[in-house]
Scaffold this motif. Structure first.
Motif, PDB file in Angstrom:
ATOM      1  N   VAL A   1      18.110  82.780  58.921  1.00  0.00           N
ATOM      2  CA  VAL A   1      17.569  84.188  59.028  1.00  0.00           C
ATOM      3  C   VAL A   1      16.805  84.283  60.359  1.00  0.00           C
ATOM      4  N   ILE A   2      15.731  83.256  60.561  1.00  0.00           N
ATOM      5  CA  ILE A   2      15.221  83.578  61.829  1.00  0.00           C
ATOM      6  C   ILE A   2      15.813  83.716  63.194  1.00  0.00           C
ATOM      7  N   ASN A   3      17.204  82.848  63.322  1.00  0.00           N
ATOM      8  CA  ASN A   3      17.827  83.474  64.064  1.00  0.00           C
ATOM      9  C   ASN A   3      19.383  84.663  64.229  1.00  0.00           C
ATOM     10  N   GLY A   4      18.505  85.767  63.354  1.00  0.00           N
ATOM     11  CA  GLY A   4      19.288  86.914  63.318  1.00  0.00           C
ATOM     12  C   GLY A   4      21.389  86.710  62.655  1.00  0.00           C
TER      13      GLY A   4
ATOM     14  N   ASP B   1      22.528  87.203  52.707  1.00  0.00           N
ATOM     15  CA  ASP B   1      22.472  88.396  51.436  1.00  0.00           C
ATOM     16  C   ASP B   1      21.424  88.643  52.004  1.00  0.00           C
ATOM     17  N   PRO B   2      20.882  89.928  51.861  1.00  0.00           N
ATOM     18  CA  PRO B   2      19.557  91.161  51.947  1.00  0.00           C
ATOM     19  C   PRO B   2      18.995  90.180  50.956  1.00  0.00           C
ATOM     20  N   ALA B   3      19.067  89.853  49.957  1.00  0.00           N
ATOM     21  CA  ALA B   3      17.382  89.435  49.598  1.00  0.00           C
ATOM     22  C   ALA B   3      17.205  88.422  49.649  1.00  0.00           C
ATOM     23  N   ILE B   4      18.271  87.455  50.185  1.00  0.00           N
ATOM     24  CA  ILE B   4      17.722  85.489  50.938  1.00  0.00           C
ATOM     25  C   ILE B   4      16.782  86.097  51.747  1.00  0.00           C
TER      26      ILE B   4
ATOM     27  N   GLU C   1      15.044  88.953  52.620  1.00  0.00           N
ATOM     28  CA  GLU C   1      13.853  89.619  52.931  1.00  0.00           C
ATOM     29  C   GLU C   1      12.437  88.423  51.483  1.00  0.00           C
ATOM     30  N   ALA C   2      13.165  87.135  50.723  1.00  0.00           N
ATOM     31  CA  ALA C   2      12.792  86.208  50.602  1.00  0.00           C
ATOM     32  C   ALA C   2      11.954  85.172  51.642  1.00  0.00           C
ATOM     33  N   VAL C   3      12.900  85.306  53.144  1.00  0.00           N
ATOM     34  CA  VAL C   3      12.547  83.755  53.939  1.00  0.00           C
ATOM     35  C   VAL C   3      11.403  84.911  54.675  1.00  0.00           C
ATOM     36  N   ARG C   4      10.945  86.205  55.234  1.00  0.00           N
ATOM     37  CA  ARG C   4      10.957  86.825  55.503  1.00  0.00           C
ATOM     38  C   ARG C   4       9.070  86.723  55.057  1.00  0.00           C
ATOM     39  N   ARG C   5       9.506  87.117  53.236  1.00  0.00           N
ATOM     40  CA  ARG C   5       7.941  87.056  53.408  1.00  0.00           C
ATOM     41  C   ARG C   5       7.618  86.054  53.635  1.00  0.00           C
TER      42      ARG C   5
END
Length: 364
Positions: A30-33, A38-41, A43-47
């Motif tokens: 997620v951090i490396n783009g 999955d969009p829900a995942i 969002e969970a990582v960003r939170r």
């Protein structure tokens, strides 16, 4: 992604993973783009990133990805350079005021501020940042190429102010990732974003005709660049389709001063004109200033339409009717195309064309 270089006590990928309830590898993706998460995942990582205060270690990340997360935003020109005593380019002995004049002209044009806004708004949420560079001389263009070759930035977003600008070709010849704002005047295998300029000029012509204007002139942009040519062609072709076989023109340079000079010429040669279409807002503002000086009321005596919908349009008196160019969205698309190119280095060059719209205010 590694935390090996991270100071003790700072949040790690493992902390983010625990807070998000996912694996360390997923957090890294997620951090490396990386796509296809999955969009829900996501969002969970960003939170979790926000909750833990985690910040990627860019030094470690660059070792893994070979990316700097810096993008060169280059404003490039190819004007006449001063000559040395032997008749060649002056190089390091060039008058330093030339560079100051170029940068002053750039910052005086609201168009460039809108480009920066669009680029920054797209890159910043992705952890990327622009490095502003100017390339108004051959030496400065070589510096841009060298900067990119050395890996100081991942690629370049180029806004060129001159039809003969060699920088786009220099970048593609060097195999460096780059995207251009506006179609190049000469064929270059480079991705670009642009506007349907003729459609915009058609909107201006149709609006003036609907107002009942019959003695219409245009202040064109530089006719050695595609945008200047296409805006003039779209305007004249539309009027020709409505029986107006002759449209007086005066060429400008996209500056307020050139708009003033062009309007003066048109009034001398065609004192009874009742409408003017200027190929950008700065020239339209200059036209309005000259019309007022000559006792002409806008729009009662002469209707005026600009192009771009820049801050000059609302600052003008009266406020300008203008063709809107969605510069911020176009600049963001430039950045998106470049990031896509970075992820697919062998991808084909592409183009994205935006549609204009007419913004009606008091000048027409």
């Amino acid at each position: 992604m590694t935390d090996d270089l991270r100071p003790a006590g700072t949040p790690t990928l493992e902390d983010v993973a625990r807070a998000a309830g996912v694996s360390r590898a997923t957090v890294s993706r997620v951090i490396n783009g990386v796509r296809n998460v999955d969009p829900a995942i996501q969002e969970a990582v960003r939170r979790a990133v926000s909750l833990t205060g985690y910040a990627p270690n860019r030094a470690a990340r660059s070792l893994v990805t070979r990316r700097t997360d810096a993008i060169a935003l280059v404003v490039s020109g190819a004007g006449v350079e001063p000559e040395s005593a032997d008749g060649g380019p002056a190089g390091d002995t060039a008058d330093p005021d030339n560079g100051s004049s170029f940068t002053a002209q750039v910052f005086a044009d609201p168009f460039f501020g809108r480009v920066v806004t669009g680029v920054v708004n797209y890159l910043r949420p992705r952890g990327m940042h622009p490095v502003l560079m100017f390339a108004e001389t051959s030496r400065a263009r070589e510096d841009v190429v060298s900067f990119l070759r050395q890996g100081s930035a991942d690629g370049a977003l180029v806004v060129s102010t001159h039809a003969e600008d060699p920088l786009p070709g220099m970048l593609t010849d060097a195999g460096l990732p780059a995207v251009l704002y506006a179609r190049p005047a000469r064929p270059v295998r480079i991705s670009y974003v642009d506007l349907a300029h003729q459609d915009g000029a058609r909107l201006a012509a149709e609006h003036l005709l609907a107002r009942g204007c019959r003695r219409v002139a245009t202040i064109t942009g530089p006719l050695d660049v595609p945008a200047g040519q296409e805006r003039m062609a779209g305007f004249r072709d539309t009027l020709a389709g409505h029986g107006h076989s002759y449209v007086p023109i005066a060429e400008g340079q996209f500056t307020q001063g050139s708009g003033e000079a062009a309007m003066e010429r048109l009034l001398v040669e065609h004192p009874d004109l009742d409408a003017v279409f200027a190929a950008n807002d700065l020239m339209a503002m200059g036209a309005c200033h000259v019309l007022r000086e000559h006792g002409k009321r806008v729009p009662e005596d002469v209707a005026v339409i600009g192009f771009d919908d820049s801050s000059a349009a609302s600052a003008c008196r009266p406020p300008l009717t203008t063709v809107r160019q969605p510069v911020e969205a176009m600049a963001a698309e430039m950045a998106r195309l470049l990031i896509e190119r970075l992820s697919k280095p062998d991808g084909a060059a592409t183009s994205v064309i935006f549609e204009p719209s007419l913004v009606v205010r008091e000048s027409a």
